[in-house]
Design a protein around this motif. Structure first.
Motif, PDB file in Angstrom:
ATOM      1  N   UNK A 168      45.750 -10.605  42.023  1.00 24.22           N
ATOM      2  CA  UNK A 168      45.034 -11.470  41.087  1.00 24.22           C
ATOM      3  C   UNK A 168      44.666 -12.780  41.784  1.00 24.22           C
ATOM      4  N   UNK A 169      43.429 -13.229  41.554  1.00 25.65           N
ATOM      5  CA  UNK A 169      42.945 -14.435  42.204  1.00 25.65           C
ATOM      6  C   UNK A 169      42.992 -15.632  41.253  1.00 25.65           C
ATOM      7  N   UNK A 170      42.787 -16.809  41.818  1.00 24.75           N
ATOM      8  CA  UNK A 170      42.720 -18.035  41.028  1.00 24.75           C
ATOM      9  C   UNK A 170      41.468 -18.800  41.402  1.00 24.75           C
ATOM     10  N   UNK A 171      40.827 -19.368  40.394  1.00 26.94           N
ATOM     11  CA  UNK A 171      39.648 -20.205  40.578  1.00 26.94           C
ATOM     12  C   UNK A 171      40.030 -21.650  40.292  1.00 26.94           C
ATOM     13  N   UNK A 172      39.754 -22.533  41.245  1.00 27.70           N
ATOM     14  CA  UNK A 172      39.935 -23.968  41.029  1.00 27.70           C
ATOM     15  C   UNK A 172      38.559 -24.568  40.783  1.00 27.70           C
ATOM     16  N   UNK A 173      38.393 -25.184  39.621  1.00 30.58           N
ATOM     17  CA  UNK A 173      37.112 -25.772  39.242  1.00 30.58           C
ATOM     18  C   UNK A 173      36.967 -27.145  39.884  1.00 30.58           C
ATOM     19  N   UNK A 174      35.998 -27.268  40.789  1.00 36.78           N
ATOM     20  CA  UNK A 174      35.862 -28.503  41.555  1.00 36.78           C
ATOM     21  C   UNK A 174      34.408 -28.950  41.653  1.00 36.78           C
ATOM     22  N   UNK A 175      33.592 -28.575  40.646  1.00 38.98           N
ATOM     23  CA  UNK A 175      32.158 -28.837  40.737  1.00 38.98           C
ATOM     24  C   UNK A 175      31.715 -30.114  40.031  1.00 38.98           C
ATOM     25  N   UNK A 176      32.616 -30.758  39.314  1.00 41.24           N
ATOM     26  CA  UNK A 176      32.222 -31.941  38.553  1.00 41.24           C
ATOM     27  C   UNK A 176      31.848 -33.112  39.437  1.00 41.24           C
ATOM     28  N   UNK A 177      31.008 -33.978  38.897  1.00 42.34           N
ATOM     29  CA  UNK A 177      30.532 -35.130  39.669  1.00 42.34           C
ATOM     30  C   UNK A 177      31.493 -36.308  39.608  1.00 42.34           C
ATOM     31  N   UNK A 178      32.417 -36.315  38.649  1.00 45.23           N
ATOM     32  CA  UNK A 178      33.399 -37.398  38.575  1.00 45.23           C
ATOM     33  C   UNK A 178      32.798 -38.735  38.188  1.00 45.23           C
ATOM     34  N   UNK A 179      31.884 -38.716  37.193  1.00 45.56           N
ATOM     35  CA  UNK A 179      31.198 -39.945  36.787  1.00 45.56           C
ATOM     36  C   UNK A 179      32.178 -41.047  36.373  1.00 45.56           C
ATOM     37  N   UNK A 180      33.211 -40.671  35.608  1.00 43.04           N
ATOM     38  CA  UNK A 180      34.156 -41.686  35.105  1.00 43.04           C
ATOM     39  C   UNK A 180      35.051 -42.235  36.206  1.00 43.04           C
ATOM     40  N   UNK A 181      35.079 -41.561  37.364  1.00 39.17           N
ATOM     41  CA  UNK A 181      35.928 -42.007  38.471  1.00 39.17           C
ATOM     42  C   UNK A 181      35.193 -42.931  39.440  1.00 39.17           C
ATOM     43  N   UNK A 182      33.928 -43.209  39.165  1.00 39.61           N
ATOM     44  CA  UNK A 182      33.207 -44.105  40.055  1.00 39.61           C
ATOM     45  C   UNK A 182      33.823 -45.496  40.063  1.00 39.61           C
ATOM     46  N   UNK A 183      33.824 -46.211  41.196  1.00 42.46           N
ATOM     47  CA  UNK A 183      33.113 -45.906  42.443  1.00 42.46           C
ATOM     48  C   UNK A 183      33.871 -44.976  43.400  1.00 42.46           C
ATOM     49  N   UNK A 184      35.055 -44.501  43.019  1.00 47.91           N
ATOM     50  CA  UNK A 184      35.850 -43.699  43.949  1.00 47.91           C
ATOM     51  C   UNK A 184      35.134 -42.415  44.351  1.00 47.91           C
ATOM     52  N   UNK A 185      34.303 -41.875  43.451  1.00 49.60           N
ATOM     53  CA  UNK A 185      33.665 -40.585  43.723  1.00 49.60           C
ATOM     54  C   UNK A 185      32.224 -40.709  44.214  1.00 49.60           C
ATOM     55  N   UNK A 186      31.804 -41.901  44.568  1.00 46.32           N
ATOM     56  CA  UNK A 186      30.449 -42.050  45.088  1.00 46.32           C
ATOM     57  C   UNK A 186      30.282 -41.324  46.413  1.00 46.32           C
ATOM     58  N   UNK A 187      31.332 -41.355  47.233  1.00 42.28           N
ATOM     59  CA  UNK A 187      31.267 -40.732  48.552  1.00 42.28           C
ATOM     60  C   UNK A 187      32.346 -39.686  48.782  1.00 42.28           C
TER      61      UNK A 187
END
Length: 228
Positions: free
Chosen positions: A1-20
């Motif tokens: 059995x496999x596992x999927x980690x969802x990592x596609x979000x843009x992280x808008x609320x985490x800005x500026x940490x997620x800008x780069x």
């Protein structure tokens, strides 16, 4: 059995940490958030993982590679533009269901001490959701867990969906690739009595803001990790 980690979000609320930096690569306790998931999955016996990504996804692939250094095998499902949760799962289904109709799904922007060995396939359900106590920023919760272990969209008391689930491929029957949310599919299955739940009483955090990431780093630096 496999596992999927969802990592596609843009992280808008985490800005500026997620800008780069993509949110799953933000550091918590000296290591990327997503590595905490990979280590727990590996310890629970999950050896084949799929990670979907969109925003700055090439950084995730460069950092994690094929997963060998972490004791797992990683495949990637690149989306370009985010497809929402259900859309991302549908895109990754061919990778996830080569050897089993069941697969685990974990939100990449949470931290928890859940034991993934508890995720076991069920004969009479299409989904198993892990629910936890309502945090201060989400006091009304998401779903009700009844005495028979069924998850319902109505009822009291309510608990918060942790972002951890075990799903059966039949939940997505008839769906074509495209942007769509998971919640409506789960609510339809709840009406049919096909969603069961597990209550997780341990540590859990939704890392949705820089303040919560700072809180997690403070907790991980403590001798004992308190419940948030």
């Amino acid at each position: 059995m496999k596992a999927l980690i969802l990592a596609a979000g843009k992280g808008e609320r985490m800005r500026p940490l997620t800008l780069n930096t993509p949110k799953p690569l933000l550091l918590a306790g000296g290591k990327p958030l997503i590595v905490h998931h990979i280590e727990r999955l590996q310890a629970a016996g999950f050896r084949e993982l799929v990670i979907n990504h969109a925003w700055l996804g090439e950084q995730i692939e460069q950092t994690l590679g094929d997963g060998r250094s972490l004791g797992v095998s990683i495949e990637y499902s690149a989306e370009g533009e985010p497809l929402e949760t259900a859309g991302g799962i549908v895109r990754a289904l061919p990778q996830l269901t080569r050897n089993s109709d069941w697969f685990a799904v974990i939100n990449g922007d949470i931290w928890c001490d859940f034991d993934f060995r508890q995720l076991q396939p069920l004969a009479s359900a299409k989904a198993l959701l892990v629910l936890t106590d309502n945090p201060g920023h989400h006091p009304d919760g998401d779903f009700h867990l009844d005495d028979d272990g069924l998850v319902l969209s109505e009822g009291q008391p309510r608990l918060t969906f942790s972002g951890i689930s075990l799903l059966h491929r039949s939940l997505f029957d008839g769906l074509t690739p495209g942007s769509r949310k998971l919640a409506p599919l789960l609510r339809e299955a709840m009406v049919a009595g096909q969603v069961q739940g597990l209550y997780h009483p341990g540590a859990w955090l939704d890392i949705g803001t820089p303040e919560r990431l700072q809180m997690l780093n403070q907790q991980l630096a403590s001798p004992e990790l308190p419940r948030s």
